[in-house]
Write an enzyme that holds these catalytic residues in place. Structure first.
Site, PDB file in Angstrom:
ATOM      1  N   GLU A   1      35.747  57.877  23.547  1.00 48.47           N
ATOM      2  CA  GLU A   1      36.416  56.622  23.926  1.00 48.47           C
ATOM      3  C   GLU A   1      37.892  56.635  23.535  1.00 48.47           C
ATOM      4  OE1 GLU A   1      35.604  53.776  25.676  1.00 48.47           O
ATOM      5  OE2 GLU A   1      34.058  55.160  26.326  1.00 48.47           O
TER       6      GLU A   1
ATOM      7  N   CYS B   1      37.399  51.957  42.493  1.00 48.12           N
ATOM      8  CA  CYS B   1      38.390  50.879  42.492  1.00 48.12           C
ATOM      9  C   CYS B   1      39.652  51.393  41.797  1.00 48.12           C
ATOM     10  CB  CYS B   1      37.830  49.653  41.776  1.00 48.12           C
ATOM     11  SG  CYS B   1      38.821  48.183  42.056  1.00 48.12           S
TER      12      CYS B   1
ATOM     13  N   CYS C   1      37.174  50.872  49.046  1.00 47.63           N
ATOM     14  CA  CYS C   1      36.355  49.664  49.137  1.00 47.63           C
ATOM     15  C   CYS C   1      35.109  49.849  50.003  1.00 47.63           C
ATOM     16  CB  CYS C   1      37.193  48.520  49.688  1.00 47.63           C
ATOM     17  SG  CYS C   1      38.593  48.133  48.630  1.00 47.63           S
TER      18      CYS C   1
ATOM     19  N   CYS D   1      32.292  50.921  47.991  1.00 46.62           N
ATOM     20  CA  CYS D   1      32.130  50.197  46.726  1.00 46.62           C
ATOM     21  C   CYS D   1      30.894  49.297  46.787  1.00 46.62           C
ATOM     22  CB  CYS D   1      33.377  49.362  46.468  1.00 46.62           C
ATOM     23  SG  CYS D   1      33.221  48.332  44.995  1.00 46.62           S
TER      24      CYS D   1
ATOM     25  N   CYS E   1      33.547  40.976  47.073  1.00 41.82           N
ATOM     26  CA  CYS E   1      34.850  41.158  46.424  1.00 41.82           C
ATOM     27  C   CYS E   1      35.911  40.336  47.156  1.00 41.82           C
ATOM     28  CB  CYS E   1      35.227  42.639  46.430  1.00 41.82           C
ATOM     29  SG  CYS E   1      36.880  42.914  45.789  1.00 41.82           S
TER      30      CYS E   1
HETATM   31  S1  SF4 Z   1      35.710  46.190  47.034  1.00 41.46           S
HETATM   32 FE1  SF4 Z   1      36.846  45.170  45.406  1.00 41.46          FE
HETATM   33  S2  SF4 Z   1      35.969  45.981  43.517  1.00 41.46           S
HETATM   34 FE2  SF4 Z   1      35.351  47.334  45.164  1.00 41.46          FE
HETATM   35  S3  SF4 Z   1      36.898  48.955  45.256  1.00 41.46           S
HETATM   36 FE3  SF4 Z   1      37.541  47.375  46.677  1.00 41.46          FE
HETATM   37  S4  SF4 Z   1      38.877  46.070  45.484  1.00 41.46           S
HETATM   38 FE4  SF4 Z   1      37.715  47.265  44.027  1.00 41.46          FE
END
Ligand code: SF4
Length: 356
Positions: A37, A192, A199, A202, A208
């Site tokens: 970490e 992200c 996205c 994601c 989002c």
């Molecule tokens: S959808 Fe939202 S959380 Fe996902 S990568 Fe895109 S900006 Fe980031």
């Protein structure tokens, strides 16, 4: 979105795409998690892995780290940057031995009391090592949450930070906390990302807000971030008749604190400076090309100036802070990345001279 849906989607994504093979995950004890970490602060996983493996080989547990020489710790950190992290690790290991009988503490306050460990790192260690429900809010997580909730107040304001902590706590599940913690860090690091977030792949994109607005890169909002200024220095690479190079240890705190480096003369006549500051007569040679080193808050242009001692070196005896360094028999000390690079180049140049 409810705490459950957010974490469920993230965990389902993590089970398929998360970085499960990280070396500190193979045997997730608190010591290894802690070292990883700290190394991962400001540094990418692929850079950290070889440093982590080497560090653990030399210091396999808290006691080994606590009894090490500072130079040996800094030596293994050479090139990783942000050297205060290494000095704090060393101090924290000594604190764990002195105050916790060498056992990594489990109480949040005791962990957060260790040098170099803030609220987020303490939460990450306890979540990853013991599965305790603690939220984390490192740079990656801030970015994910700021985008997911389209938080339009500046990140560097206290109220925004407080809000992000509340959201981080809200989304942290009660079960599989360790996996969730790794998952949200992985999502920020691999999907992200700062520019061109991915996205469409994601797991959170359906809800989002930044994605729905079509502007994920607008978040997190920052104001008052000034352009990093440019500073300059000159590093004197002074060789004696044996070809040994003069190095000095830097003060323990501040830039590159405790690391070894070349004497630095900011301006004026370098030969005059060496006579006045070091008591050495030197002859300078043609400066090497300027090296640029980038810090988070400024850029540094380094002009390396090779020089040779003329006359004896008696006036400048070795002491704990000064050494004539034998390039061909390197010992264990810590160097900043530019000094390490210049020493490597000097070694090559010297090798060429010897072979002529
Ligand atoms: S959808 Fe939202 S959380 Fe996902 S990568 Fe895109 S900006 Fe980031």
């Amino acid at each position: 979105m409810s705490e459950h849906r957010f974490s469920r989607r993230l965990l389902a994504w993590y089970d398929r795409h998360g970085r499960q093979a990280l070396p500190w995950k193979r045997k997730p004890d608190p010591y290894r998690i802690w070292i990883s970490e700290i190394m991962l602060q400001q540094t990418q996983v692929k850079t950290v892995i070889p440093y982590f493996n080497r560090f653990i080989r030399h210091f396999p547990n808290v006691r080994a780290l606590a009894r090490a020489e500072t130079d040996a710790v800094l030596h293994l950190w050479t090139g990783l940057g942000y050297y205060a992290r290494a000095r704090n690790l060393h101090k924290a290991a000594q604190q764990i031995v002195a105050q916790h009988a060498g056992v990594f503490p489990r109480a949040f306050d005791a962990v957060a009391d260790l040098p170099g460990i803030g609220r987020s790192t303490a939460g990450a260690i306890l979540a990853l090592a013991f599965g305790r429900r603690h939220a984390i809010l490192d740079g990656n997580v801030k970015r994910v949450l700021a985008r997911f909730h389209a938080i339009d107040t500046p990140l560097n304001k206290r109220a925004t930070e407080d809000r992000l902590w509340r959201l981080a706590e809200h989304h942290t599940p009660r079960k599989r906390v360790a996996d969730y913690t790794q998952a949200i860090m992985d999502l920020g690091a691999t999907v992200c990302v700062r520019t061109n977030p991915r996205c469409t792949v994601c797991p959170l994109h359906v809800n989002c807000r930044a994605y729905r607005h079509g502007s994920p890169e607008v978040y997190p909002v920052r104001i008052g971030v000034r352009r990093a200024p440019l500073k300059a220095t000159r590093m004197l690479m002074i060789r004696d008749r044996r070809g040994h190079v003069l190095l000095q240890r830097r003060p323990p705190v501040g830039l590159w604190g405790g690391l070894w480096g070349f004497p630095e003369c900011l301006d004026g006549d370098a030969c005059h400076w060496c006579r006045e500051a070091l008591g050495l007569n030197v002859q300078t040679e043609t400066p090497w090309p300027v090296l640029r080193h980038n810090f988070s808050h400024y850029h540094l242009n380094i002009t390396p100036i090779p020089a040779r001692v003329v006359g004896g070196t008696d006036q400048l005896m070795e002491n704990p802070e000064t050494v004539w360094y034998n390039l061909n028999q390197p010992d264990r000390r810590g160097f900043s990345a530019p000094v390490k690079r210049l020493l490597d180049q000097l070694r090559v140049t010297q090798g060429r001279r010897t072979n002529i």
